[in-house]
Design a protein around this motif. Structure first.
Motif, PDB file in Angstrom:
ATOM      1  N   SER B  68       0.852  -1.170   0.000  1.00 29.75           N
ATOM      2  CA  SER B  68       0.000   0.000   0.000  1.00 29.75           C
ATOM      3  C   SER B  68       0.890   1.222   0.000  1.00 29.75           C
ATOM      4  O   SER B  68       1.924   1.261   0.675  1.00 29.75           O
ATOM      5  CB  SER B  68      -0.882  -0.051   1.245  1.00 29.75           C
ATOM      6  OG  SER B  68      -1.748   1.042   1.211  1.00 29.75           O
ATOM      7  N   SER B  75      -1.709  13.323  -2.665  1.00 31.52           N
ATOM      8  CA  SER B  75      -2.343  12.981  -1.386  1.00 31.52           C
ATOM      9  C   SER B  75      -3.429  11.914  -1.496  1.00 31.52           C
ATOM     10  O   SER B  75      -4.330  11.847  -0.690  1.00 31.52           O
ATOM     11  CB  SER B  75      -2.937  14.231  -0.707  1.00 31.52           C
ATOM     12  OG  SER B  75      -4.104  14.638  -1.367  1.00 31.52           O
ATOM     13  N   THR B  76      -3.386  11.096  -2.539  1.00 30.37           N
ATOM     14  CA  THR B  76      -4.262   9.932  -2.539  1.00 30.37           C
ATOM     15  C   THR B  76      -3.404   8.704  -2.282  1.00 30.37           C
ATOM     16  O   THR B  76      -2.210   8.698  -2.582  1.00 30.37           O
ATOM     17  CB  THR B  76      -4.979   9.756  -3.883  1.00 30.37           C
ATOM     18  OG1 THR B  76      -3.985   9.701  -4.899  1.00 30.37           O
ATOM     19  CG2 THR B  76      -5.949  10.879  -4.136  1.00 30.37           C
ATOM     20  N   SER B  77      -4.024   7.690  -1.784  1.00 30.10           N
ATOM     21  CA  SER B  77      -3.261   6.481  -1.496  1.00 30.10           C
ATOM     22  C   SER B  77      -3.572   5.428  -2.552  1.00 30.10           C
ATOM     23  O   SER B  77      -4.586   5.483  -3.237  1.00 30.10           O
ATOM     24  CB  SER B  77      -3.619   5.948  -0.117  1.00 30.10           C
ATOM     25  OG  SER B  77      -4.936   5.489  -0.143  1.00 30.10           O
ATOM     26  N   LEU B  78      -2.670   4.507  -2.678  1.00 33.87           N
ATOM     27  CA  LEU B  78      -2.841   3.437  -3.647  1.00 33.87           C
ATOM     28  C   LEU B  78      -2.603   2.115  -2.955  1.00 33.87           C
ATOM     29  O   LEU B  78      -1.588   1.940  -2.292  1.00 33.87           O
ATOM     30  CB  LEU B  78      -1.847   3.614  -4.791  1.00 33.87           C
ATOM     31  CG  LEU B  78      -1.855   2.491  -5.802  1.00 33.87           C
ATOM     32  CD1 LEU B  78      -3.083   2.563  -6.675  1.00 33.87           C
ATOM     33  CD2 LEU B  78      -0.603   2.539  -6.645  1.00 33.87           C
ATOM     34  N   ALA B 205     -10.556   7.436 -11.635  1.00 34.52           N
ATOM     35  CA  ALA B 205     -10.398   8.210 -10.417  1.00 34.52           C
ATOM     36  C   ALA B 205     -10.504   9.705 -10.698  1.00 34.52           C
ATOM     37  O   ALA B 205     -10.448  10.519  -9.793  1.00 34.52           O
ATOM     38  CB  ALA B 205      -9.051   7.885  -9.774  1.00 34.52           C
ATOM     39  N   THR B 214     -10.503  11.333  -7.177  1.00 35.53           N
ATOM     40  CA  THR B 214     -10.750  10.527  -5.989  1.00 35.53           C
ATOM     41  C   THR B 214      -9.639   9.493  -5.860  1.00 35.53           C
ATOM     42  O   THR B 214      -8.701   9.467  -6.654  1.00 35.53           O
ATOM     43  CB  THR B 214     -12.098   9.796  -6.103  1.00 35.53           C
ATOM     44  OG1 THR B 214     -12.085   9.068  -7.338  1.00 35.53           O
ATOM     45  CG2 THR B 214     -13.251  10.763  -6.101  1.00 35.53           C
ATOM     46  N   ALA B 215      -9.779   8.608  -4.890  1.00 32.62           N
ATOM     47  CA  ALA B 215      -8.731   7.616  -4.657  1.00 32.62           C
ATOM     48  C   ALA B 215      -8.653   6.652  -5.843  1.00 32.62           C
ATOM     49  O   ALA B 215      -9.672   6.264  -6.407  1.00 32.62           O
ATOM     50  CB  ALA B 215      -9.037   6.832  -3.385  1.00 32.62           C
ATOM     51  N   THR B 217      -8.200   3.203  -7.623  1.00 35.91           N
ATOM     52  CA  THR B 217      -8.321   1.783  -7.306  1.00 35.91           C
ATOM     53  C   THR B 217      -7.897   0.968  -8.523  1.00 35.91           C
ATOM     54  O   THR B 217      -8.129   1.385  -9.660  1.00 35.91           O
ATOM     55  CB  THR B 217      -9.752   1.400  -6.905  1.00 35.91           C
ATOM     56  OG1 THR B 217      -9.785  -0.009  -6.734  1.00 35.91           O
ATOM     57  CG2 THR B 217     -10.762   1.793  -7.973  1.00 35.91           C
TER      58      THR B 217
END
Lengths: 645, 531
Positions: B68, B75-78, B205, B214-215, B217
């Motif tokens: 992760s 500033s979005t996570s993957l 996204a 957005t995040a 995916t």
């Protein structure tokens, strides 16, 4: 009774599976016995079904279940019993049972005897399932299956190169027609929402077929013509007639059953089955009539000069199927089907009798035969019955049906087609009696072969006698004497209230043509004249044939070489296809793959150039890295709007 | 862990065991590889039996977080997962894969005696041979069952290099070039696909849109739910179109569509029989799968928009493949071009974007996979006896090998789309779809039906019919091979794969709802219920 009609195809299938498990070493008696008995039971059931449909108040019985779900639609399989179907069941099971019996003698001591019976049973099953199909999809499935059986049986003696070629040719030529039919069926499915005959018929007659903005009539015409392509291929109509004579490479019982009585008649059956569609597409119906007429004449002209006994009869089959198509095309629905029935009997008879001769002499060349009347009386007289029926001599079966067709053709306003038919009738009488005189009368031309000639025993005699009886008498199923019983039986499919077709269409189908004694006399006279000419040339031993050939040298050559149709196709389609294939291959190897090779070369050159960038100096590397970073930052700033934000 | 996870890992474990065990003999390695395949097969069947009859649902999915990246970018996570699961589309494909893998392994054998070119590498290096076969199996199963783009790519890479090694190390003499060609082509396809799929994930996204993203995916089920519904502001059509074309390019190479097909005949000419079964029967079907999964599933508007283009290429493939097959003089390349022609029908079916077309395409993937594998198996068996598949040198094989010849005929008939085989039911559905949207094009396309009969029956006539050719009869293989009574027909172990594959070709043809009820669900999901 009608709800048990599925038993009719099931029994031959049972025989097929049974023989499959019995294996290749099974004794001949059991193999043939099981096949004959089961098919004979099928015949008996067919008779009951035939009777039951006749008395059934609400004829068309359909039983289906879902086979495959596609989106919101279902593909169904099942069976449907109409009067036409019931008649076909009787014809197919009767001829099949007799041919299966005859084969016991003919194929005796063949290395692959059980395999032969496997294939034959598979064929009988497929043919019966084809007849009972309630929709075009199932018809197409079994249409291809009978084609497969034909392929396997034509190529049964696979080690003979001619048989191998003929098998391939028969499959591919019929496949050309089938592909059109495939498209036609899909078109009807998309335009009407179903493969079912009844749905398609009501849509076609009501004019509600719709496809890509085409009018209903246009859709019906296009679809009917495409479907007719399949019939042209299967029934060996011009221009796809070339496969049937070659298919004579198969064992003779196969020729009798598949290439005379049943499978090749499937094309005629299809047009008859889909008749409301054809009637609502007059242009298509017109095409059917002309193709039929041309085929009837062309094939009878070719048959005049062939030397191979089976090829004469094969071209005769092509010609007679042409008559049936012509009948359907001019609107004589019942007569086309009637001729299908009589032809099934007398043509199967002619083939089996020819098979008896071939079995005895081990040759198919007419000019190695002669004088067989003395050694094979039964074969001679049964063949004669078949020949008289084919020549249309009163009161044999072919007289009634062929005469009905000729009369209806003239009455419906097709004088040219009538002339074609009459000329073909003359040729027919001539070529079949040419065969008769050459093979059975006069002196033997090949003493060695004549020496060991003999009849083939009861298994071969019984089918000949039964078929000879039918060839003589079957015409009486539909004469003024019984008030055209068969006609009335067949029209019941379209009688109110259960017909899916509209009233105009029903009126067209149910049209009858009055007897015309004058026309009858003309046809019989023409037939007798043909026999007379044949007798002049061939009855007495001598050089009749050569005299005839010399007298009409050019037409003789044209007829003997089958109008050079095979040669033209070979050059144009086969040669053209091969040239195109070679071109594609050349393009593939030298252009496409060549380009790839070239790119590969460029790649390796590029690699060598890039090697110079490997200087080993940190300064150079960091310079390049800086450039790269600058480009990246520039993109980030101007395109995305900031590196961090 | 779900069944799907173990389906993929079973061959992987087998591969590792083969590698870890010391100095394994040929048979032992083969048994391990076979066990891996069998476990997969049993588990797929278990999943099939337990499959719930609801559309667009990935049954029995499992997901493990691999790694992760918090605050990955902007500033979005993957989160990257190892995720596997089946839906109506992937389940039959996974079943086909496990099935063909088992039979390919079962049929794998090396020549014991030393031929002219030294010891058979398969005998010399059995561990390596079965290791790569098992790896390829795990990779292909992974591709079909991956529920995460990242997982998908890992699996795709595994298939790439394991097939490369199979071709290079165990192919015929001169397979080096073929292997390189394979690697370059498919490597490039993988890169293009990476660009397209990662692009789609970013697009979904909202990175290409005007709204704030957005995040991200990478989860395929989530993307299937969101991408096609994403608004134009979020994921502009311009980017979708560009990404779709990149994806299409990848699919074309991967699937060996004309004009990017030249790697396929070369590969099949050099690879050995089990490898050919894996590549021809399974690996080449990944392209069509990708087009259905990501193209139709995520960018349906683009498939619709470029439908005519795709259909034109479909018809070109049908005819080009058929004509090229007609000109071939060797069975291997003939089968290769025949499969290209078949996949053209898949393209036509997909381009139609109708229920019948899509379902037909799915049927055709399975059918072509089965038939291609069967044809490679049978021709391989014949080649092991005659030492050649050059049609000019063959003839009359029915005399000495009646059963092998008979099955070859059945396989050919299936390929040319004879009813009651899987080929027919695939073709008619695909063409119903084709005629529905592109009547004129489809009409040109059906000519392929005639051509397939021409090239296949021509080859059959040359090979099994006719008099037994002396050149073949006196050949070295005829002296060496064969059973006790001098018969050269199939040996009992050869019957098993032959009969099983033939059986399924017939079973699908006779009872198509076997696949239809699964594919139907998938089609409903793809087109929206009732569409």
């Amino acid at each position: 009774m009608v709800q048990y009609a599925w038993l009719v195809p099931l029994l031959p299938l049972v025989a097929y599976v049974f023989l499959l498990f019995l294996g290749r070493k099974a004794p001949e008696g059991i193999v043939a016995g099981v096949s004959v008995v089961l098919t004979a039971i099928s015949f008996v059931i067919s008779l009951f079904v035939f009777q039951a449909v006749g008395s059934h108040p609400n004829g068309n019985d359909t039983y289906v279940f879902h086979w495959l779900t596609v989106g919101s639609r279902n593909f169904d399989v099942g069976f449907q019993v109409t009067h036409l179907n019931a008649l076909m069941l009787v014809i197919v099971t009767l001829v099949s049972a007799l041919v299966l019996l005859f084969s016991k003698g003919y194929m005796h001591r063949d290395e692959r005897f059980p395999v032969f019976y496997q294939y034959l049973n598979l064929f009988v099953f497929s043919m019966l399932a084809l007849v009972l199909s309630p929709n075009l999809l199932q018809l197409y499935i079994f249409w291809e299956m009978v084609g497969l059986c034909s392929y396997l049986l034509v190529g049964f003696w696979y080690f003979k190169p001619e048989a191998a070629l003929a098998a391939k040719k028969s499959f591919i030529v019929t496949r050309i027609g089938d592909t059109g039919m495939f498209a036609g069926i899909i078109l009807l499915f998309l335009a009407s929402g179903s493969f079912d005959y009844s749905t398609i018929f009501s849509a076609a007659t009501a004019g509600t077929l719709s496809f890509h903005g085409m009018s209903s009539g246009t859709v019906a015409t296009v679809a009917a013509l495409l479907i007719f392509m399949g019939a042209v291929g299967k029934s060996a109509q011009f221009p796809l007639h070339i496969w049937l004579p070659d298919a004579m490479e198969g064992p003779t019982p196969v020729s009798a059953l598949i290439h005379a009585a049943t499978m090749v008649a499937a094309g005629v059956y299809l047009v008859a089955r889909a008749y409301p569609l054809f009637v609502s597409a007059p242009a298509a119906l017109h095409t059917v009539a002309w193709i039929g007429g041309i085929t009837a004449l062309l094939a009878s002209l070719i048959a005049l000069t062939q030397r191979d006994i089976k090829r004469v009869i094969a071209y005769s089959t092509v010609s007679q199927l042409g008559y049936m198509m012509m009948a359907l095309g001019v609107g004589a629905y019942a007569y086309g089907v009637f001729h299908l029935m009589t032809h099934a009997f007398f043509k199967a008879l002619l083939f089996l009798a020819a098979g008896s001769v071939i079995h005895a002499l081990d040759t198919q060349d007419l000019f190695e035969m002669g004088g067989l009347r003395r050694k094979m009386p039964l074969t001679t007289y049964t063949f004669l019955a078949g020949a008289l029926a084919l020549a249309g001599i009163v009161p044999f079966a072919g007289f009634w049906s062929k005469d009905d067709i000729l009369g209806a053709t003239l009455a419906s306003g097709h004088p040219v087609l009538y002339a074609f038919g009459l000329l073909a009738a003359f040729c027919t009488a001539f070529y079949i009696f040419r065969v008769f005189f050459l093979a059975f009368t006069g002196q033997p031309r090949d003493e060695a072969k004549y020496e060991h000639a003999h009849e083939g025993g009861w298994v071969m005699a019984v089918p000949l006698v039964i078929l000879a009886a039918f060839a003589t008498l079957a015409g009486f199923f539909n004469t003024p004497l019984n008030h055209h019983g068969l006609e009335r039986y067949l029209f019941a499919d379209y009688a109110a209230p259960h017909s899916a077709a509209g009233t105009d269409v029903v009126a067209t189908i149910g049209q009858t043509y009055p007897e015309n004694i004058g026309l009858m006399a003309v046809s019989v006279a023409v037939g007798l004249f043909g026999i007379l000419v044949a007798a002049l040339f061939y009855w007495r031993p001598g050089k009749g044939a050569e005299r005839a050939a010399r007298m009409f040298s050019l037409p003789y050559q044209v007829s003997f070489h089958k109008f050079f149709v095979d040669e033209a196709y070979e050059w144009f389609f086969v040669g053209g296809g091969k040239r195109l294939a070679a071109l594609v291959r050349w393009f593939d190897v030298y252009v496409l793959d060549g380009l790839v090779q070239l790119l590969g070369r460029l790649g390796s050159v590029g690699g060598r150039l890039l090697r110079f960038s490997q200087t080993g100096q940190i300064q150079t590397y960091s310079a390049w890295a800086t450039v790269g970073l600058l480009v990246f930052v520039a993109i980030a700033v101007f395109r995305i709007g900031g590196v961090f934000g | 862990m779900s069944l799907a996870f173990w389906v993929v890992t079973a061959p992987l474990i087998a591969a590792l065991l083969i590698l870890l065990l010391p100095k394994v003999r040929f048979t032992a390695a083969k048994v391990l590889a076979l066990l891996g395949g069998l476990v997969s097969l049993v588990l797929v069947l278990a999943a099939w039996i337990g499959f719930p009859g609801t559309p667009s649902l990935f049954a029995d999915a499992s997901s493990v977080t691999w790694f992760s990246l918090p605050a990955f970018w902007q500033s979005t996570s993957l989160t990257v997962n190892l995720a596997f699961g089946f839906d109506g589309l992937s389940l039959p494909l996974a079943a086909l894969t496990a099935f063909v893998v088992c039979l390919a392994v079962f049929g794998a054998r090396g020549r014991a005696e030393e031929a002219g070119d030294g010891l058979d590498p398969r005998v010399a290096h059995p561990r390596s041979y079965f290791f790569w076969i098992s790896m390829a199996a795990a990779g292909i199963l992974g591709v079909f069952s991956a529920l995460d783009i990242f997982t998908f790519f890992v699996a795709l890479e595994v298939t790439l290099f394991s097939s490369f090694f199979l071709i290079q190390l165990f192919g015929k003499r001169g397979s080096n070039r073929a292997a390189t060609k394979f690697l370059i082509y498919r490597g490039f396809a993988t890169v293009a696909m990476l660009v397209a799929l990662v692009g789609i994930a970013y697009g979904a996204a909202g990175y290409f849109g005007s709204a704030s993203p957005t995040a991200i995916t990478f989860s395929i089920p989530q993307l299937l739910g969101t991408v096609s519904h994403a608004s134009a502001a979020q994921f502009p059509a311009y980017y979708r179109g560009a990404l779709f074309l990149v994806l299409l390019l990848a699919v074309f190479i991967e699937e060996a569509f004309v004009p990017f097909h030249t790697w396929l005949p070369t590969t099949h000419a050099y690879a050995d029989t089990p490898t050919n079964m894996l590549i021809g029967g399974l690996l080449t079907k990944t392209g069509a799968y990708v087009l259905l999964r990501f193209g139709v599933g995520m960018l349906p508007d683009q498939v619709h928009r470029y439908g005519t283009l795709i259909a034109v290429f479909g018809v070109i493939n049908i005819l080009y493949g058929a004509f090229a097959a007609w000109a071939q003089k060797n069975w291997r390349t003939l089968v290769a071009f025949g499969s290209i022609s078949h996949m053209g029908i898949v393209l036509l079916g997909i381009a139609s974007m109708t229920a019948a077309g899509l379902q037909g395409a799915m049927f055709m993937i399975i059918s072509s996979g089965l038939l291609t594998a069967l044809l490679f198996y049978l021709t391989g068996a014949i080649e092991s006896r005659t030492q050649t598949l050059d049609m000019a040198q063959l003839g009359g094989l029915s005399k000495r090998m009646p059963m092998l010849s008979g099955f070859l005929l059945v396989a050919a008939l299936g390929s040319l789309g004879l009813p009651l085989t899987s080929g027919f039911i695939s073709e008619i559905q695909a063409f119903i779809g084709g005629f529905d949207r592109f009547p004129a094009l489809s009409f040109v396309g059906v000519v392929g039906l005639i051509l397939s009969a021409v090239y296949l029956l021509y080859a059959i006539q040359k090979t099994t019919f006719g008099p037994l050719r002396t050149a073949v009869d006196g050949g070295p293989g005829f002296a060496a091979g064969g059973g006790r009574d001098g018969s050269l027909d199939a040996t009992p172990p050869e019957y098993l794969p032959t009969v099983l594959m033939t059986l399924f070709v017939l079973l699908i043809g006779i009872y198509p709802n076997l696949l239809g009820h699964l594919f139907g669900l998938s089609v409903q999901g793809l087109l929206g219920i009732g569409g």
